[in-house]
Design an enzyme around this catalytic site. Sequence first.
Site, PDB file in Angstrom:
ATOM      1  N   ASP A  39      -0.021 137.553 122.095  1.00  0.00           N
ATOM      2  CA  ASP A  39      -0.509 138.888 122.450  1.00  0.00           C
ATOM      3  C   ASP A  39       0.434 139.980 121.931  1.00  0.00           C
ATOM      4  O   ASP A  39       1.639 139.758 121.792  1.00  0.00           O
ATOM      5  CB  ASP A  39      -0.630 138.967 123.985  1.00  0.00           C
ATOM      6  N   ASN A  46     -12.870 138.458 123.777  1.00  0.00           N
ATOM      7  CA  ASN A  46     -12.429 139.361 122.705  1.00  0.00           C
ATOM      8  C   ASN A  46     -13.583 139.941 121.874  1.00  0.00           C
ATOM      9  O   ASN A  46     -13.381 140.902 121.119  1.00  0.00           O
ATOM     10  CB  ASN A  46     -11.403 138.679 121.791  1.00  0.00           C
TER      11      ASN A  46
HETATM   12  C1  IPE Z   1      -5.415 137.111 125.374  1.00  0.00           C
HETATM   13  O1  IPE Z   1      -5.046 138.399 125.018  1.00  0.00           O
HETATM   14  C2  IPE Z   1      -6.230 136.478 124.282  1.00  0.00           C
HETATM   15  C3  IPE Z   1      -5.495 136.113 123.069  1.00  0.00           C
HETATM   16  C4  IPE Z   1      -4.207 136.259 122.879  1.00  0.00           C
HETATM   17  C5  IPE Z   1      -6.273 135.509 122.035  1.00  0.00           C
HETATM   18  P1  IPE Z   1      -5.894 139.683 125.446  1.00  0.00           P
HETATM   19  O2  IPE Z   1      -5.208 140.865 124.882  1.00  0.00           O
HETATM   20  O3  IPE Z   1      -7.317 139.495 125.092  1.00  0.00           O
HETATM   21  O4  IPE Z   1      -5.769 139.626 127.043  1.00  0.00           O
HETATM   22  P2  IPE Z   1      -5.853 140.779 128.131  1.00  0.00           P
HETATM   23  O5  IPE Z   1      -7.091 141.585 127.821  1.00  0.00           O
HETATM   24  O6  IPE Z   1      -4.613 141.596 128.016  1.00  0.00           O
HETATM   25  O7  IPE Z   1      -5.916 140.075 129.436  1.00  0.00           O
HETATM   26  C1  IPE Z   2      -3.546 139.568 120.462  1.00  0.00           C
HETATM   27  O1  IPE Z   2      -3.138 140.878 120.290  1.00  0.00           O
HETATM   28  C2  IPE Z   2      -4.548 139.122 119.435  1.00  0.00           C
HETATM   29  C3  IPE Z   2      -5.914 138.928 119.948  1.00  0.00           C
HETATM   30  C4  IPE Z   2      -6.263 139.002 121.203  1.00  0.00           C
HETATM   31  C5  IPE Z   2      -6.951 138.625 118.981  1.00  0.00           C
HETATM   32  P1  IPE Z   2      -3.936 142.107 120.894  1.00  0.00           P
HETATM   33  O2  IPE Z   2      -4.942 142.548 119.903  1.00  0.00           O
HETATM   34  O3  IPE Z   2      -4.501 141.791 122.240  1.00  0.00           O
HETATM   35  O4  IPE Z   2      -2.784 143.189 121.013  1.00  0.00           O
HETATM   36  P2  IPE Z   2      -2.531 144.198 122.202  1.00  0.00           P
HETATM   37  O5  IPE Z   2      -2.441 143.402 123.465  1.00  0.00           O
HETATM   38  O6  IPE Z   2      -3.694 145.147 122.224  1.00  0.00           O
HETATM   39  O7  IPE Z   2      -1.250 144.868 121.857  1.00  0.00           O
HETATM   40 MG    MG Z   3      -3.770 142.006 124.121  1.00  0.00          MG
END
Ligand code: IPE
Ligand code: IPE
Ligand code: MG
Length: 235
Positions: free
Chosen positions: A19, A67
């Site tokens: 993340d 997502n």
């Molecule tokens: C979790 O991250 C999913 C992945 C890393 C693929 P998210 O960014 O989607 O999770 P939340 O929304 O902060 O819970």
């Molecule tokens: C994780 O990074 C990747 C996916 C969930 C695909 P994020 O896209 O959730 O990055 P933040 O949490 O918004 O910084």
């Molecule tokens: Mg995230």
Amino acid sequence: MKKEAKELVIPQHVGIIMDGNGRWAKKRGLPRSVGHTYGAKTFKNITRIISRKGVKYLTLYAFSTENWKRPLEEVSALMKIFRQYLIESLTDFREDDIKVNFIGDRSAFAPDIIRLIEETEEVAKNRKGMQLNIAMNYGGRDEIVNAVRILLKDNVLPEQLTAQDISSRLYTAGQPDPDLIIRTGGEHRLSNFMLFQAAYTEFYSTDTLWPDFKEEDFDKAILVFNQRNRRFGGV
Ligand code: IPE
Ligand code: IPE
Ligand code: MG
């Protein structure tokens, strides 16, 4: 007196919630998609590094069932990165003998991505090194629902149902439960990752954003893991 260095225990199965790509990009005034591109580079490098440390199973959370809620522009950018990654991974993991397996509901992806997923699994199927699970359109709840569907089809009798009957119908069937789950980006939640498998998993969260995650961050997590006292409900 010289202190004996105690050998570190390397967890058999490590899960990583990758993340923080979006925040990494925002900090630099760049679009979120650039964060995902750099995240993909980290993904490749770290996979190789971890496989050389003796970890047997590595599960990387790349895209959750939730997502899809993101703006179309971001989802499209992620699909483009997956395609590119899959094409490269056909040859990339050969030298490290890494076996690749995708977990999650792949049917939601475009046909060419599904084909690439199948090809990637096929070329790697006889490899003997680390097993890499890439969680794509993966959700822990979805995985359990899917397992229950199979159980019903298998006519398993309610009074005979065991936890093992469920484990053996998850996407990770036959693999040990994760010993350690690392989450980058500072949040302290599972976000639907390995809900059934994580019953006694050690959880480690680091503020490091995923594109910045390096070997030393992984080593730190292993060190902390070694300081934990796992009791599994015993004493
Ligand atoms: C979790 O991250 C999913 C992945 C890393 C693929 P998210 O960014 O989607 O999770 P939340 O929304 O902060 O819970
Ligand atoms: C994780 O990074 C990747 C996916 C969930 C695909 P994020 O896209 O959730 O990055 P933040 O949490 O918004 O910084
Ligand atoms: Mg995230």
